[in-house]
Design a protein around this motif. Structure first.
Motif, mmCIF file in Angstrom:
data_model
loop_
_atom_site.group_PDB
_atom_site.id
_atom_site.type_symbol
_atom_site.label_atom_id
_atom_site.label_comp_id
_atom_site.label_asym_id
_atom_site.label_seq_id
_atom_site.Cartn_x
_atom_site.Cartn_y
_atom_site.Cartn_z
ATOM 1 N N ASP A 297 0.682 -1.366 0.013
ATOM 2 C CA ASP A 297 0.012 0.009 0.015
ATOM 3 C C ASP A 297 0.845 1.268 -0.035
ATOM 4 O O ASP A 297 1.907 1.306 0.829
ATOM 5 N N SER B 266 -3.393 0.616 -3.070
ATOM 6 C CA SER B 266 -3.233 -0.658 -3.101
ATOM 7 C C SER B 266 -2.615 -0.924 -4.498
ATOM 8 O O SER B 266 -3.392 -1.308 -5.580
ATOM 9 N N LYS C 248 -5.114 6.214 0.237
ATOM 10 C CA LYS C 248 -4.361 4.840 0.136
ATOM 11 C C LYS C 248 -4.682 4.446 -1.064
ATOM 12 O O LYS C 248 -5.588 4.300 -1.824
#
Ligand code: TYD
Length: 136
Positions: free
Chosen positions: A68, A81, A79
């Motif tokens: 991440d 990923s 965030k």
């Protein structure tokens, strides 16, 4: 106008013999690549990054495994990923970043717009926020 961070889908040439992806300077990413570095053998739970750059632009690719990336442009965190080798996260200058939650044997490739230069780093988050707000 300030560049925005974004996920860029890279070309993917499907092949029974194994797939192939590639990146060209200024074609798939909005900068010329001057340096590549990679992060690997990360012990479980470790965090990399924890800084911003005054001028440097980067593309971060999960060549193997997953992790991440937490970005902050001075207005809060977001965030991303990454878990596919044909996606790259474009991180323009003036984004505070940290990379965490590395899977076992993950390989994080970073393509950068310039050579290594410690004086381009901002390693103090409060200082970063001041500079980020000054730029607005
Ligand atoms: P740093 O960029 O702080 O690591 P992280 O990716 O976790 O933020 O770099 C760690 C060390 O490696 C630091 O002493 C500087 C050195 N380094 C180089 O010599 N050349 C490079 O291209 C990079 C990225 C780091």
């Amino acid at each position: 106008m300030k560049d925005e961070a974004r996920v860029i889908q890279l070309p993917k040439i499907l092949d029974k013999r194994g797939n192939l992806s590639f990146i060209e300077s200024d074609t798939h990413i909005p900068f010329e690549i001057k340096r590549a570095y990679w992060i690997y053998d990360v012990p479980g739970g470790e965090i990399r990054g924890g800084h911003a750059y005054k001028k440097l632009n980067e593309l971060i690719v999960a060549l193997s495994g997953s992790f991440d990336i937490i970005l902050d442009d001075g207005n809060g965190e977001k965030k991303y990923s990454l878990n596919r080798s044909y996606y790259g996260l474009f991180v323009p200058k003036m984004y505070w970043r940290r990379v965490e939650n590395f899977s076992t044997n993950s390989l994080c490739l970073i393509l950068a717009s310039d050579y290594y230069n410690e004086s381009d780093y901002i390693r103090d988050f409060e200082k970063f926020k001041e500079l980020a707000n000054d730029e607005k």
